[in-house]
Design an enzyme around this catalytic site. Sequence first.
Site, PDB file in Angstrom:
ATOM      1  N   GLY A  20       0.794  -1.230   0.019  1.00  0.00           N
ATOM      2  CA  GLY A  20       0.014   0.056  -0.012  1.00  0.00           C
ATOM      3  C   GLY A  20       0.718   1.104   0.047  1.00  0.00           C
ATOM      4  O   GLY A  20       1.929   1.330  -0.190  1.00  0.00           O
ATOM      5  N   HIS A  78       4.381   2.035  -8.132  1.00  0.00           N
ATOM      6  CA  HIS A  78       3.560   0.826  -7.931  1.00  0.00           C
ATOM      7  C   HIS A  78       2.368   0.675  -9.129  1.00  0.00           C
ATOM      8  O   HIS A  78       2.192  -0.272  -9.802  1.00  0.00           O
ATOM      9  CB  HIS A  78       2.684   0.883  -6.780  1.00  0.00           C
ATOM     10  CG  HIS A  78       3.636   0.892  -5.539  1.00  0.00           C
ATOM     11  ND1 HIS A  78       3.603   1.923  -4.709  1.00  0.00           N
ATOM     12  CD2 HIS A  78       4.145  -0.296  -4.932  1.00  0.00           C
ATOM     13  CE1 HIS A  78       4.287   1.524  -3.559  1.00  0.00           C
ATOM     14  NE2 HIS A  78       4.535   0.242  -3.742  1.00  0.00           N
TER      15      HIS A  78
END
Length: 274
Positions: free
Chosen positions: A27, A33
Amino acid sequence: MRIVHTLPELAEALQPYRHPAVVPTMGNLHEGHLDLVRIAKPLGDVQVATIFVNRLQFGPSEDFDTYPRTFAADCAQLEAAGCDLLFAPTEATLYPQPQGFKVVPPPELADVLEGQFRPGFFSGVCTVVLKLLACTQARTAVFGKKDYQQLMVIRHMVAQFNLPVRIVGADTRRAADGLAMSSRNGYLSAAERAQAPQLHAALQTLAQAVRAGDSDFEALQEQAMAQLRAQGWQPDYVALRRQADLGPAQPGQSLLALAAARLGSTRLIDNLEI
Ligand code: PAF
């Protein structure tokens, strides 16, 4: 994008698909990402991301409790990047009992560089990645080259356990000033953020010297460490290694320059392929 938290929901959501292309994360997502998600998207018939802050890979004095948890923002970014399915388990789902079986990667891969300064880190990473690949039925999984040693250890684990998963490495995403994107960049003060590209710059200087034919690798590593210390960093290591397995570097091979250093209380890592 569908969001699931439990194993039965995940299994049900995956049922129509044969080739999940998975991006495991902890996260606090950034553009690096999202690159992994965009790379994974055409490599399977469903793009799955996972968000799980894995206690097993944090040392007792590391930042597990304070690791940034930004679930709502992460979901919005994943959705915009084209993710189809997000698996975000709780600790009770992924570790219903204390994890008794653990993957122990070989010391020559996992107790050097990052592993020397973060004992048990790669065992924690391998253990959770093995579980996440199994739960998500991954056929392809994409990891960033910023964590180069992690990518290499995972490649070796997948090969040695004959897991039916293709591992894909994705290039590091950098800010315009060269700083590699990382969730831990958020810990930097404004002054530290301005200084942070020095880590990449030290690796570039080292890489240029190697490309120019300097083969005194020990001296180059020492010079890079000294340069960082003079700029106020506390380097753990600056190392030249063989790209294939991070073994000792020899002139003429494909090499990797890696560094880990602390700026204030933030520890950053970076690397460059040479
Ligand atoms: O690179 C990371 O974010 C983590 O180490 C990973 C691979 C998701 C395992 O927890």
